[in-house]
Structure formats: C-alpha cells, structure tokens
Motif scaffolding. Structure first.
Motif, mmCIF file in Angstrom:
data_model
loop_
_atom_site.group_PDB
_atom_site.id
_atom_site.type_symbol
_atom_site.label_atom_id
_atom_site.label_comp_id
_atom_site.label_asym_id
_atom_site.label_seq_id
_atom_site.Cartn_x
_atom_site.Cartn_y
_atom_site.Cartn_z
ATOM 1 N N ALA A 41 0.976 -1.073 0.025
ATOM 2 C CA ALA A 41 0.070 -0.036 -0.035
ATOM 3 C C ALA A 41 0.651 1.295 -0.007
ATOM 4 O O ALA A 41 0.600 2.263 -0.841
ATOM 5 N N ARG A 42 1.818 1.229 0.848
ATOM 6 C CA ARG A 42 2.647 2.189 0.843
ATOM 7 C C ARG A 42 4.293 2.109 0.402
ATOM 8 O O ARG A 42 5.256 2.706 0.736
ATOM 9 N N LEU A 43 4.286 1.151 -0.619
ATOM 10 C CA LEU A 43 5.506 0.816 -1.257
ATOM 11 C C LEU A 43 6.319 1.898 -1.898
ATOM 12 O O LEU A 43 7.439 1.984 -1.902
ATOM 13 N N LEU A 44 5.584 2.768 -2.593
ATOM 14 C CA LEU A 44 6.414 3.845 -3.396
ATOM 15 C C LEU A 44 7.149 4.777 -2.317
ATOM 16 O O LEU A 44 7.724 5.752 -2.765
ATOM 17 N N LEU A 45 6.662 4.741 -1.129
ATOM 18 C CA LEU A 45 7.096 5.776 -0.098
ATOM 19 C C LEU A 45 8.595 5.372 0.154
ATOM 20 O O LEU A 45 9.408 6.125 0.820
ATOM 21 N N MET A 46 9.016 4.228 -0.428
ATOM 22 C CA MET A 46 10.486 3.621 -0.015
ATOM 23 C C MET A 46 11.385 4.160 -1.224
ATOM 24 O O MET A 46 12.620 4.051 -1.127
ATOM 25 N N HIS A 47 10.811 4.954 -2.073
ATOM 26 C CA HIS A 47 11.623 5.644 -3.399
ATOM 27 C C HIS A 47 12.563 6.752 -2.466
ATOM 28 O O HIS A 47 12.108 7.587 -1.916
ATOM 29 N N GLY A 48 13.888 6.525 -2.682
ATOM 30 C CA GLY A 48 14.947 7.443 -2.141
ATOM 31 C C GLY A 48 15.569 6.758 -0.908
ATOM 32 O O GLY A 48 16.525 6.993 -0.593
ATOM 33 N N ASN A 49 15.121 5.574 -0.492
ATOM 34 C CA ASN A 49 15.680 4.888 0.606
ATOM 35 C C ASN A 49 17.234 4.328 -0.101
ATOM 36 O O ASN A 49 17.027 3.684 -1.400
ATOM 37 N N LYS A 50 18.241 4.173 0.436
ATOM 38 C CA LYS A 50 19.287 3.379 0.059
ATOM 39 C C LYS A 50 19.145 2.200 -0.560
ATOM 40 O O LYS A 50 18.722 1.127 0.212
ATOM 41 N N PHE A 110 9.982 12.028 -4.785
ATOM 42 C CA PHE A 110 10.054 11.386 -3.338
ATOM 43 C C PHE A 110 11.459 11.219 -3.077
ATOM 44 O O PHE A 110 11.674 11.134 -1.637
ATOM 45 N N ALA A 111 12.448 10.925 -4.083
ATOM 46 C CA ALA A 111 13.641 10.842 -3.634
ATOM 47 C C ALA A 111 14.287 11.982 -2.965
ATOM 48 O O ALA A 111 14.938 12.100 -2.065
ATOM 49 N N ARG A 112 13.710 13.049 -3.527
ATOM 50 C CA ARG A 112 13.869 14.676 -2.946
ATOM 51 C C ARG A 112 13.461 14.630 -1.572
ATOM 52 O O ARG A 112 14.030 15.141 -0.942
ATOM 53 N N VAL A 113 12.252 14.155 -1.377
ATOM 54 C CA VAL A 113 11.437 14.271 -0.211
ATOM 55 C C VAL A 113 12.223 13.670 0.911
ATOM 56 O O VAL A 113 12.648 14.160 1.964
ATOM 57 N N HIS A 114 12.749 12.343 0.512
ATOM 58 C CA HIS A 114 13.697 11.670 1.511
ATOM 59 C C HIS A 114 15.100 12.449 1.744
ATOM 60 O O HIS A 114 15.608 12.711 2.935
ATOM 61 N N ALA A 115 15.592 13.094 0.702
ATOM 62 C CA ALA A 115 16.780 13.983 1.143
ATOM 63 C C ALA A 115 16.521 14.975 1.848
ATOM 64 O O ALA A 115 17.338 15.308 2.640
ATOM 65 N N GLU A 116 15.340 15.911 1.541
ATOM 66 C CA GLU A 116 15.095 17.148 2.390
ATOM 67 C C GLU A 116 14.874 16.683 3.884
ATOM 68 O O GLU A 116 15.037 17.367 4.802
ATOM 69 N N ALA A 117 14.180 15.565 3.902
ATOM 70 C CA ALA A 117 13.827 15.115 5.353
ATOM 71 C C ALA A 117 14.839 14.740 6.120
ATOM 72 O O ALA A 117 15.200 15.038 7.255
ATOM 73 N N GLU A 118 15.932 14.333 5.404
ATOM 74 C CA GLU A 118 17.577 13.988 6.104
ATOM 75 C C GLU A 118 18.006 15.148 6.612
ATOM 76 O O GLU A 118 18.530 15.289 7.781
ATOM 77 N N LYS A 119 18.030 16.259 5.563
ATOM 78 C CA LYS A 119 18.526 17.681 6.074
ATOM 79 C C LYS A 119 17.798 18.385 7.232
ATOM 80 O O LYS A 119 18.400 18.821 8.264
ATOM 81 N N LEU A 120 16.376 17.857 7.333
ATOM 82 C CA LEU A 120 15.719 18.696 8.373
ATOM 83 C C LEU A 120 16.104 18.058 9.629
ATOM 84 O O LEU A 120 15.889 18.531 10.635
ATOM 85 N N LEU A 121 16.106 16.763 9.550
ATOM 86 C CA LEU A 121 16.356 15.874 10.721
ATOM 87 C C LEU A 121 17.676 16.216 11.467
ATOM 88 O O LEU A 121 17.863 15.999 12.536
ATOM 89 N N PRO A 131 14.038 2.024 12.395
ATOM 90 C CA PRO A 131 15.032 1.022 11.785
ATOM 91 C C PRO A 131 14.061 0.521 10.368
ATOM 92 O O PRO A 131 13.192 0.383 10.608
ATOM 93 N N ASN A 132 15.103 0.510 9.399
ATOM 94 C CA ASN A 132 14.574 0.404 7.928
ATOM 95 C C ASN A 132 13.297 1.050 7.747
ATOM 96 O O ASN A 132 12.353 0.620 7.035
ATOM 97 N N GLY A 133 13.176 2.377 8.127
ATOM 98 C CA GLY A 133 11.987 3.306 8.089
ATOM 99 C C GLY A 133 11.785 3.630 6.768
ATOM 100 O O GLY A 133 12.708 3.563 5.572
ATOM 101 N N SER A 134 10.600 4.208 6.622
ATOM 102 C CA SER A 134 10.443 4.877 4.931
ATOM 103 C C SER A 134 10.273 6.477 5.268
ATOM 104 O O SER A 134 11.229 7.058 4.782
ATOM 105 N N ASN A 135 9.090 6.884 5.663
ATOM 106 C CA ASN A 135 9.046 8.279 5.710
ATOM 107 C C ASN A 135 8.386 8.752 7.051
ATOM 108 O O ASN A 135 8.093 9.703 6.900
#
Length: 387
Positions: free
Chosen positions: A221-230, A302-313, A328-332
C-alpha cells in the motif's frame, strides 16, 4: 508501534485530504484556541508533517480533473475497461515489473483477492501479526476465503525470515500436516511506523516459499514511499512476489482505489474475482486519471522528499532539547523526543509558519514526510521549531 487511534490522532491532515477526515475546511477548527488555525493557511502552502499525502480541499478535485482533461482524450472507462483505468494498469505493470495489473476499488479487496488466488485449495496463509490483512481487514481471510491466517513474529526485521521458516515447519508436522497456500508481507508496515522489510529478507522468504510451492503477495500500500531509500530498486523489490498491491489514495492523490499486479493469468483471474465480489464499478477513471498524473515522476520527487527530510532531521537534531529517533528500516516516518521547553506551544509556533504537525505525546512527536516538505526550505522549517 502506534495504535490505529494514535496514528489518526497524529495526522490531523493525514492520509488523503481534509475531506477524507470528514472535515469541512472552513469550519474544521473554528473552536481552536490558537493564535492561528489551519483554515487560515492556504491549502497549497501547507507544509504537512503529519501524513503521507498532500492535503487537499474537496473543491480542488474538479479543477484538477479539468486540467488533466485538457491534455487527454478517451479517459472514460466502462466497468473499468480502457480509458484512464487501462492506461494506469499498463503504467503500474511496467513500473512494478509485472505482466499486467488490475484496478481495484479498495486495498482490502486487492489483498483478499490476491490471497484467495495464490492459496488455491490450500488452507493457510502466513502473515505478520502487525499486518493490515491480519489486524485491519475484519477477519476477511477466514470469512470471505475460508483460509486460516497464521500470524508470525518478526515484523519488518530480519527475524521475519526465521519466523516464516518456523511457521512452515510447524504446519508440516505430522500426523496432520497442513499446506501453506500463500505468504503475505506488508512493507512498509503502517503499524510499525512505516518500517520496511529489507530486500535480503524478502528474497530469502521468496526462495523458501518457492521450495514449498507457496505463492507470495506484497501488501505494498505504501510501497512507493520507499523511493529514495538507500539501495531501493522497485522492480527488484517486487520480483520475489507473485502479486503486488499498491494504494492510489494514500499518497498519489486519488479519492479511492488500488492496483493489483502480477502475471497475465493471475490478473485475468483477479478481474473475474473482482466482479464476483462486486468490485467492478461502472467508472474508475476519476481515480485512475489523478493517480496516473501524480505517479509520473513520483520516484524522483519522493527521492527529493527523503533527501530534504534527512537535512531537516539533521538540523533539528542539532537543536538543544531535541533528540531525533529514526525508525529502523524506515520509510517516511521519524520521531522527535522533545524537552518541555521545546514542546510547549510547538504546534502554535509552527502554524504561524504554515507548518502542520500532530500532537506531542509524552514528549514525543511523530513526523511523517510527504511532498509538502518541498514547499519551503528545510532551514526555514527547522527554524520554526525554535521557541
């Protein structure tokens, strides 16, 4: 791990839209005792850190459809045949690396049809004890399909393989062995804060299932939220599975719908089962057209979302009174552990800067990242947290 109630409470603008929560935009927070309330923020400017989807007003859908229709023709379908539905099915089949895909009105129907078809005349399905199929589909596996769900431990960890192997071994014990018809894996797991099962674990379970002649289903269901994960590659991740379900409304903006992908023969049977269970609705083109538009380029965004989220964190973690807690092994999803000074008045401070978050619960705040994080520089978002 959060309960369904806590998940909903943490996402006031969450999964689909304000309409999906039963709220009318003008009056939703008329009684809020804050210097600024959410209805004061233009919806297109909201940075929502409280849900997977981009918040929308109901009135936005007609304008969005009108814009899509300006550049498209023959989008209409008849009982989910051709038009935007057919185009979306082809789009998803290619994306997921499967031969075909079928539009489904709901994710629950997609999951249940997949398990039914993969199990055949075998009477058990293995699944995570936290999975949506086991916890949130009202015993549909047993009631609708006469299949016994066997919940296993392991969640989204590497221990899931050992738990699945143990369940296979137990079912094979004499004098009354029972064959496993299907393995259903949810990833990312909503009840585990969006944790995803690793590629290695998925592949190992897939190899085990093949030796047993057992089908593999992915509740993605939320599979595409993994875009941007290593190291995440969508087709490689889906390869061990005979069937894959993806939601159309959790983050692709559609008002409803799902897609179920697999082999040509499997999808043909899925379409027939959809009809038998009353899911062949007259028109699905509205959901399909919106989802297709959002899906185009979603992986890159969404790869950009992940990158910006990492900067924010990273910025938030450097602030006094803030501890970043990653899944651990998180998505978003990530969490902030806040001291009292930081937590006091946080939602009000953020609302003044067009930023929406959920409630701080026992000093802990859940952040859920979506495309709205791209609307504002992360340095400005971080600065708004400061008391």
């Amino acid at each position: 791990m959060v309960s369904r109630r806590e998940f909903v409470q943490a996402a006031p603008l969450g999964a689909l839209s304000l309409a999906g929560l039963g709220l009318a935009w003008p009056a939703a927070h008329a009684a809020a005792k804050t210097p600024r309330s959410m209805q004061d923020i233009p919806v297109e400017k909201i940075v929502s850190l409280a849900g997977d989807n981009v918040p929308r007003k109901p009135a936005q859908y007609p304008a969005q459809l009108a814009e899509i229709l300006k550049d498209a023709s023959d989008v209409g379908d008849s009982y989910l045949v051709e038009g935007a539905v057919g185009s979306l099915e082809a789009q998803f089949a290619k994306l997921l690396g499967k031969e075909d895909a079928a539009f489904m009105p709901t994710g629950t129907m997609a999951n249940q049809i997949a398990i039914r078809l993969l199990s055949g005349d075998r009477s058990r399905v293995l699944l995570q004890k936290e999975s949506h199929v086991y916890r949130d589909e009202a015993d549909a596996v047993a009631v609708m399909n006469a299949i016994n769900p066997v919940p296993v431990d392991g969640g989204a960890s590497d221990g899931l393989y050992d738990a699945m192997a143990a369940a296979f071994a137990q079912s094979a014990e004499k004098p009354y062995p029972v064959e496993i018809g299907a393995v259903s894996i949810e990833s990312p797991v909503r009840r585990l804060d969006g944790a995803a099962v690793s590629q290695e674990t998925v592949s190992k379970i897939g190899e085990l299932a093949r030796t047993k002649g057992t089908g593999m289903h992915l509740d993605g269901a939320r599979l595409l939220l993994m875009h941007g994960n290593k190291d995440f590659d969508l087709q490689r991740y889906c390869a061990p599975f005979d069937s894959v379900y993806v939601s159309l409304y959790k983050y692709l903006g559609a008002p409803f719908g799902a897609v179920l992908a697999g082999s040509k023969d499997f999808v043909a049977k899925a379409r027939l089962a959809r009809h038998v269970f009353g899911g062949t609705i007259y028109h699905g083109w509205i959901a399909a057209a919106i989802a297709s538009k959002t899906l185009t380029g979603f992986d890159q965004r969404f790869a950009r979302v992940h990158a910006e989220a990492e900067k924010l964190l990273g910025l938030l973690g450097a602030m006094p009174g803030v501890e970043v807690q990653r899944v651990p092994n998180g998505s978003n999803i990530a969490f902030l552990k806040l001291d009292e000074r930081m937590a006091t008045g946080l939602r009000e401070r953020l609302l003044e800067r067009d930023i929406v978050v959920g409630s701080v619960h026992e000093g802990r705040l859940q952040l859920t990242f979506n495309e709205t994080i791209l609307r504002k520089p992360v340095a400005a978002i971080a600065a708004a947290f400061s008391p």
